[in-house]
Design an enzyme around this catalytic site. Sequence first.
Site, PDB file in Angstrom:
ATOM      1  N   GLU A 159       0.837  -1.198   0.000  1.00 27.64           N
ATOM      2  CA  GLU A 159       0.000   0.000   0.000  1.00 27.64           C
ATOM      3  C   GLU A 159       0.877   1.255   0.000  1.00 27.64           C
ATOM      4  OE1 GLU A 159      -2.440   0.455   3.450  1.00 27.64           O
ATOM      5  OE2 GLU A 159      -3.039   2.490   2.922  1.00 27.64           O
TER       6      GLU A 159
ATOM      7  N   ASP B 278      -1.555  -1.016   5.544  1.00 31.03           N
ATOM      8  CA  ASP B 278      -1.465  -0.436   6.882  1.00 31.03           C
ATOM      9  C   ASP B 278      -2.452  -1.107   7.836  1.00 31.03           C
ATOM     10  OD1 ASP B 278      -0.961   2.991   5.684  1.00 31.03           O
ATOM     11  OD2 ASP B 278       0.409   1.291   5.849  1.00 31.03           O
TER      12      ASP B 278
ATOM     13  N   ASP C 200      -8.346   2.135   6.500  1.00 32.81           N
ATOM     14  CA  ASP C 200      -8.082   2.184   5.061  1.00 32.81           C
ATOM     15  C   ASP C 200      -7.329   0.942   4.605  1.00 32.81           C
ATOM     16  OD1 ASP C 200      -7.600   5.787   4.850  1.00 32.81           O
ATOM     17  OD2 ASP C 200      -9.375   4.542   4.541  1.00 32.81           O
TER      18      ASP C 200
END
Length: 686
Positions: free
Chosen positions: A468, A541, A545
Amino acid sequence: MTAETLYGADDLTHLEGLEAVRKRPGMYIGSTDSRGINHLFAEVVDNSTDEGVGGHASSVVVTLHADGSVQVDDDGRGIPTGVHAKSGLSGVELVLTRLHAGGKFGGSGYKTSGGLHGVGASAVNALSHRFDVTVKREGKVHRMSFAHGVPGVFDGDGPKAPFTKRSGLDVVGKMRRGERGGTSIRYWYDARYFENGAALDVEAVRAKLRNTAFLVPGVSYVLRVEDREDPGTYAEESFHFPNGLTDMVEFLAPDGERAVSGTLLVTGEGTYQENAADENGVMRSKVARRAEVEVAFRWGTGYERTVECFTNTIRNAHGGTHRKGFERAAVKALQEAITKTRGLLKPKEDPPTLDDVLEGMTAVVHVRVPEPQFTSQTKDELSTAGITKVMQGVLERHLREWTEDRRTKAEAKVVLQKIVDAGRVRLAQKQQKDAARRKTALEGAAMPPKLVDCRTTGVARSELFLVEGDSALGSARMARVSEYQALLPLRGKILNVQKASLADTLRNAEIAAIVQVLGAGTGRTFDLAAMRYGRVILMADADVDGSHIRTLLITLFAKYMRPVIDDGRLYAAMPPLHKITTRGRSAETIFTFTQREMETTVARLERSGKQVVTPVPRFKGLGEMDADELWDTTMNPATRSVRRITLGDAEAAEAALELLMGEKVEPRRNWLVDSAARVDQSAIDV
């Protein structure tokens, strides 16, 4: 009026007794689908099995009635009926209405037991319309009933009969002369606590009884299923296997496969140490435990492997520390034997791997542990750390004796030759596939410029991290082992493929890059053998999100690259949330993954006299970690934690994806409204 004044003591909720089970059933029985209903049955029958393991019962009879109720009868000692001094309740009412009550938390009631989380029969009681228990003990027949865990009396048969609340155990008769004691439980589970369509799986019940009969050869199990069309008529099936695990291996071995070796039966015991709480709840370090090990296995001419693992007769679908010890011992002992046996390995030839050792093997691994630790209430994986060394020690000694004893040396050499041949075939196939695959993928098409590829031409060891963001890519690039770890950064969130068409999906730049890098196609044309990497690891993470990104990526693989999941090659990295450091000469660094784990760890360190650096920093993303931290916690195969993504039931998974991420809004809105009460509001970060 401020938010603080609106939120007062009256807004706090305290769930007492079995109310917590009814409020959050999935927390106590694992799930609210058919597996949860099957787990209710397992909890009850495991109590009877514990009586058989202790030598107190010889028969367990399970009856599936036409009205949907389940009845389990055993001829064991019977639940204690006397009055418990502290609670003032009978033993029957205590164990069936209070969580964490029973004879398996110490004392002399049970040496080993399958149920040590303390929510078994009481959880079944809480989730049942009606729960009847009959106990034959000390010459008397005792009876008691419950409605959703509340004691009382039903005026009639079935769960819809009028019910009156009343505590107390009734004596309804006397035992016949010479009659054995025992416990009979019959319950009608309440379908309102489970998903629509969930039901008890008769085949799962049959498999549970059959497996347990293999593991407890001194007990006979009987399954009786009442005919719905002809009530009062029962189809009956018995399970009794006097040879125990040896019979189980013969049953599990593939039909028509010729055996390469006889079935080896290994038994033994060993000690280990672990931290445990005493009777006052105070943690004590290095408490001595003794575990019993029983393993049976054989090799056949086929290629499939079957390794079933059990703890105190409970099946551990995901294995655990006992399987780890079994595999380590098998690889170490047999590699040593192959190296010592002249003529098996060629000069400079690598010794066989675990896959080679397990090829064609059928094995059953069973341990008896005083107080086993599992990763969940459903006991799918044993986590007691000391069992690995106990299992490894017992099995290594036996395998060395088997390969060196003149009476079994010839048989062992046949097995060793099979293992060596399996390794040679594996290497030849890998070299042939790798040469063609890497050349086609790398030379036939230009890879995306943002791909940070690995150097190896082998597929089995290689890993592709879908990372990410570019910020995390910098640390990951410095942390990785460039020989076998490749990186592909993703910008933001990919397209929701559950809503999009195939054309829109393939036009998405991030998805196109993933498909191109993997090199195996999509949909019906996806070729798992053409995939360029052995594992795909989603590295996002540890925040909301990140969870959303993982969900979108899992959806992509589930819809268009399903074989990657089916083959167990898709993983999610588990980066930590906190970094705890201590001061002083013996300074240490500990990474934790949840707020509760961080708080518990800090409290433990402070109690032991160590000074913790505060405030404890929380990582806001992967990019905040330096290369060493990211390597140690997330990328190093020896120390990292990763979660394998699986699809146990493809149809159910597709239905869930369609509900949560599909185009139809109404079903999703209804689900959110209906599920709102299940949210733990105290865990919401607001």
